[in-house]
Design a protein around this motif. Structure first.
Motif, PDB file in Angstrom:
ATOM      1  N   GLY A 155       0.820  -1.211   0.000  1.00 57.04           N
ATOM      2  CA  GLY A 155       0.000   0.000   0.000  1.00 57.04           C
ATOM      3  C   GLY A 155       0.852   1.258   0.000  1.00 57.04           C
ATOM      4  O   GLY A 155       0.528   2.259  -0.648  1.00 57.04           O
ATOM      5  N   THR A 156       1.958   1.204   0.712  1.00 55.50           N
ATOM      6  CA  THR A 156       2.863   2.354   0.745  1.00 55.50           C
ATOM      7  C   THR A 156       3.460   2.622  -0.626  1.00 55.50           C
ATOM      8  O   THR A 156       3.516   3.765  -1.074  1.00 55.50           O
ATOM      9  N   ILE A 157       3.865   1.562  -1.337  1.00 57.06           N
ATOM     10  CA  ILE A 157       4.453   1.840  -2.653  1.00 57.06           C
ATOM     11  C   ILE A 157       3.400   2.244  -3.674  1.00 57.06           C
ATOM     12  O   ILE A 157       3.695   2.959  -4.604  1.00 57.06           O
ATOM     13  N   ILE A 158       2.161   1.805  -3.444  1.00 58.04           N
ATOM     14  CA  ILE A 158       1.112   2.210  -4.391  1.00 58.04           C
ATOM     15  C   ILE A 158       1.039   3.730  -4.473  1.00 58.04           C
ATOM     16  O   ILE A 158       0.968   4.305  -5.564  1.00 58.04           O
ATOM     17  N   ASP A 159       1.090   4.387  -3.336  1.00 61.79           N
ATOM     18  CA  ASP A 159       1.009   5.858  -3.346  1.00 61.79           C
ATOM     19  C   ASP A 159       2.108   6.474  -4.203  1.00 61.79           C
ATOM     20  O   ASP A 159       1.850   7.327  -5.053  1.00 61.79           O
ATOM     21  N   VAL A 162      -9.211  -8.289   5.315  1.00 62.88           N
ATOM     22  CA  VAL A 162      -8.424  -8.062   4.093  1.00 62.88           C
ATOM     23  C   VAL A 162      -9.179  -7.132   3.153  1.00 62.88           C
ATOM     24  O   VAL A 162      -8.579  -6.305   2.456  1.00 62.88           O
ATOM     25  N   ILE A 163     -10.499  -7.229   3.163  1.00 60.41           N
ATOM     26  CA  ILE A 163     -11.314  -6.338   2.323  1.00 60.41           C
ATOM     27  C   ILE A 163     -11.297  -4.918   2.897  1.00 60.41           C
ATOM     28  O   ILE A 163     -11.172  -3.933   2.155  1.00 60.41           O
ATOM     29  N   LYS A 164     -11.399  -4.804   4.223  1.00 64.70           N
ATOM     30  CA  LYS A 164     -11.312  -3.464   4.827  1.00 64.70           C
ATOM     31  C   LYS A 164      -9.994  -2.791   4.445  1.00 64.70           C
ATOM     32  O   LYS A 164      -9.954  -1.600   4.122  1.00 64.70           O
ATOM     33  N   ASP A 209      -3.302   3.711   6.998  1.00 65.06           N
ATOM     34  CA  ASP A 209      -4.711   3.400   6.717  1.00 65.06           C
ATOM     35  C   ASP A 209      -4.937   1.894   6.613  1.00 65.06           C
ATOM     36  O   ASP A 209      -5.969   1.383   7.044  1.00 65.06           O
ATOM     37  N   VAL A 210      -3.979   1.216   5.989  1.00 66.12           N
ATOM     38  CA  VAL A 210      -4.120  -0.232   5.786  1.00 66.12           C
ATOM     39  C   VAL A 210      -4.030  -0.941   7.136  1.00 66.12           C
ATOM     40  O   VAL A 210      -4.844  -1.814   7.465  1.00 66.12           O
ATOM     41  N   VAL A 211      -3.035  -0.540   7.918  1.00 66.02           N
ATOM     42  CA  VAL A 211      -2.850  -1.142   9.246  1.00 66.02           C
ATOM     43  C   VAL A 211      -4.078  -0.891  10.124  1.00 66.02           C
ATOM     44  O   VAL A 211      -4.610  -1.817  10.750  1.00 66.02           O
ATOM     45  N   ASP A 212      -4.536   0.346  10.131  1.00 64.83           N
ATOM     46  CA  ASP A 212      -5.680   0.686  10.993  1.00 64.83           C
ATOM     47  C   ASP A 212      -6.926  -0.107  10.611  1.00 64.83           C
ATOM     48  O   ASP A 212      -7.722  -0.483  11.468  1.00 64.83           O
TER      49      ASP A 212
END
Ligand code: MN
Ligand code: MG
Length: 662
Positions: free
Chosen positions: A74-78, A119-121, A365-368
């Motif tokens: 998710g971090t690299i997506i940004d 995983v969906i969240k 955001d992903v972790v939360d």
């Protein structure tokens, strides 16, 4: 294509530690830099085979692991989005199963009305446009799958999964999901002007789900050949106005000739007219990339093409983000592709000593989104899910039939009998091969499995099966079974009859190649030399260390066929066991041996791993031999019934020494 990516690597490294401000350092992809007034750069990004790995955490080992985690991807997506003027994110399946968080949600928490799967969240925070299904989506049944997928803020497509029988015309198939989706996206061209492009996405699942998940799907679903479904639907997508067509293929790359319902059909899918680019997966490999792709005609693992079309496979568990970059050019009212690149970008690298180094921090955001379920999963792996009626230990796994190996074989046998129940192999007797993984050696005197009788937790399963191997089975003859065991018997030195305290174990022979085969009985005659060396070459072709090999109480028939269930390493030729190689494989499971053990424990409630002593040493009266094990082995001395063992004092490096009375 190298220069921009080299710079990309530098910029990624420089981001370490200061990950919030990615965009300031990002370099544009050359297509975004060079697109002219009637051209536009479109970047397509893929995640695949996430398998519930939201966190960079190995729940089996109960410790962090920097090779995985959607929180890192998710971090690299940004940052990667910021390299392109126009971008889209897709997922290629195998989302909801494959780690203990998935098992926790399916077996313990469940999906109640209104629940959204963790995983969906997590995925919902990342802005996916569309996803497809992987084979593992079906592992917990259709109801569970639909509940999980319904929580996503993006749609799913799958063109080859039908409710009930196949129609004579694929376009009349009664499909569970829409076969394709056409997304109209406003994209900015080189002059900054926005105009719409219609991007079609079509999804495919391996037809083999009807074999692997027959118990969940029988009478409820059917699958169609991937290429056949594509040939029917892609023209329909063009008719519906798709400017470009992207395949979301949860299927790998296999150079073999096309066959009906081929599992890894992405290469042949790429040859279908009208498909412009292919996202692949399922094999858990990296494409473009250096390994596994040699000699596959029409696949270019350097450029990242299949039949000349851009293709990518983004590893597994979030290890990579797959990128296909298209330079589009206005072509009347439509768009055509004038250039492309493909890349699989990793979330970690290895240093000079091959140690894994994380390149990114977690995305908050992903972790939360999945933090509560992460905590619950930690509790889940640490608390009992079943019971063992006998202690599970590996202290004597190299000298006697042993509970830590026995339970693996029990689970493998339980599993493969279900898998083969409706196949032409259903009447062959099933044997199971398993080896001790955690058996001292270089791991040290504490490096043994040791779980007392009573409660058993998921994290104990990692102890029983250290590696994420998958189950495979071979069909071989009785003669080949004997030679398999002759190879295993290379674990032992040649012991002269009547000799005293000779060292028993050949320290050059790895314990993971000491396969015990369950379902037959046999003795190992240490007074004979080994038949094979460690590379599988016969060094004493006339030696017969394996004696009294029997099936069903009678001497084994060398010509009889058996199924032997093991893992992908052995069945693929690992360890150079005589004649055991891919050509003997009759079943390649999508499931890891570890998962199978977890399912077996859930299914049985209480397991009984007591070794059945199906193998012993051939008695050599008056002969003794010595070996080392952990000091804690002493408490189990009398539990070993098949051979007499006594304490022989201290060994080297914290080990204890034991004497075997042969
Ligand atoms: Mn997978
Ligand atoms: Mg046994």
């Amino acid at each position: 294509m190298s220069s921009i990516f080299d710079v990309g690597v530098m910029s990624r490294r420089s981001l370490l530690g200061g990950l919030a401000a990615t965009s300031a350092l990002v370099l544009l992809h050359p297509f975004s830099a060079r697109a002219s007034a009637n051209q536009a750069h479109l970047r397509l990004m893929e995640t695949t085979d996430i398998h519930v790995n939201v966190f960079p955490y190995d729940y089996y080992a109960d410790k962090p692991n920097d090779t995985m985690g959607l929180s890192r991807t998710g971090t690299i997506i940004d940052g990667i989005r910021a390299e392109a003027v126009n971008s889209l994110l897709i997922d290629n399946g195998d989302v909801l199963q494959g780690n203990p968080m998935g098992d926790y949600m399916a077996y313990q928490h469940g999906m109640k009305d209104g629940d959204v799967h963790p995983v969906i969240k997590a995925m919902n925070t990342l802005g996916y446009t569309v996803g497809t299904l992987g084979n593992h989506e079906f592992n917990y049944g259709l109801d569970f799958m639909f509940k999980v997928l319904s929580g996503a803020n993006f749609p799913f497509v799958c063109a080859n999964l039908t409710k009930g029988q196949l129609a004579s015309d694929p376009k009349q198939d009664d499909l569970f999901f829409k076969p394709y989706l056409i997304v109209e996206k406003q994209i900015k061209d080189g002059a900054g002007k926005e105009s719409p492009v219609k991007i079609g996405f079509i999804g495919f699942v391996p037809p083999q789900i009807m074999l692997w998940d027959i118990k969940n799907l029988e009478g409820k679903a059917q699958t169609r050949d991937i290429v056949e479904a594509a040939k029917a639907w892609v023209p329909a997508m063009k008719e519906a106005g798709a400017d470009i067509v992207i395949a979301l293929s949860h299927s790998g790359i296999d150079g073999a000739a096309p066959s009906d319902k081929m599992e890894n059909a992405s290469l042949h899918l790429a040859a279908v007219d009208g498909i412009d680019a292919i996202f692949t997966g399922h094999q858990h490999l990296v494409f473009p990339g250096p390994k596994s792709w040699d000699g596959i005609a029409n696949a270019d693992p350097v450029k990242g093409t299949l039949h000349g079309k851009p293709a990518v496979m983004a590893g597994f568990w979030g290890s990579h983000l797959g990128l296909i970059d298209l330079l589009l050019e206005k072509d009347g009212n439509s768009w055509k592709i004038v250039d492309f690149t493909a890349e699989a970008r990793p979330i970690y690298h290895r240093d000079d000593k091959k140690k894994v180094v994380a390149d990114y921090a977690d995305k908050k955001d992903v972790v939360d989104a999945a933090k509560a379920e992460h905590e619950a999963t930690l509790a889940y792996v640490r608390t009992p899910v079943g019971k063992t009626s006998a202690p599970l230990y590996s202290y004597f796994a190299l000298v006697a039939d042993d509970p830590s190996v026995q339970v693996v074989s029990q689970a493998q046998t339980w599993y493969i009998k279900q898998m083969l129940a409706d196949t032409k192999f259903k009447d062959l007797p099933v044997l199971s091969a398993a080896a001790p993984f955690k058996a001292g050696g270089r791991g040290g005197a504490e490096y043994y499995t040791d779980v007392p009788a009573g409660d058993i937790a998921i994290k104990n399963v990692a102890d029983l099966y250290l590696y994420p191997n998958t189950v495979q089975a071979v069909a071989i003859t009785g003669a080949q079974v004997k030679n398999w065991l002759e190879m295993s018997a290379g674990m032992f030195n040649h012991i002269e009859a009547g000799s005293k305290d000779a060292p028993l174990l050949n320290n050059d022979f790895p314990s993971y190649n000491f396969d015990v085969i369950d379902g037959v009985t046999y003795q190992i005659d240490l007074s004979q030399p080994p038949k094979y060396d460690s590379s599988g070459k016969p060094i004493n072709p006339d030696a017969n260390r394996i004696q009294n090999l029997a099936f069903d109480g009678k001497p084994i028939d060398p010509a009889q066929k058996f199924v032997v269930v093991s893992n992908n390493y052995r069945a693929g030729g690992g360890g150079n066991f005589p004649e055991i190689a891919a050509d003997k494989v009759i079943f390649q499971a999508p499931d890891t041996n570890r998962d199978v053990i977890v399912r077996y424990i859930h299914d049985q409630g209480t397991i009984n791993p007591t070794a059945d002593a199906n193998w012993t040493f051939k008695p050599l009266p008056g002969t003794t031999a010595t070996f080392e094990s952990g000091p804690k082995a002493k408490q189990f001395l009398t539990a070993v019934k098949s051979v007499k063992i006594e304490d022989a004092g201290d060994g080297a490096d914290g080990f204890s020494k034991f004497r075997l009375m042969l």
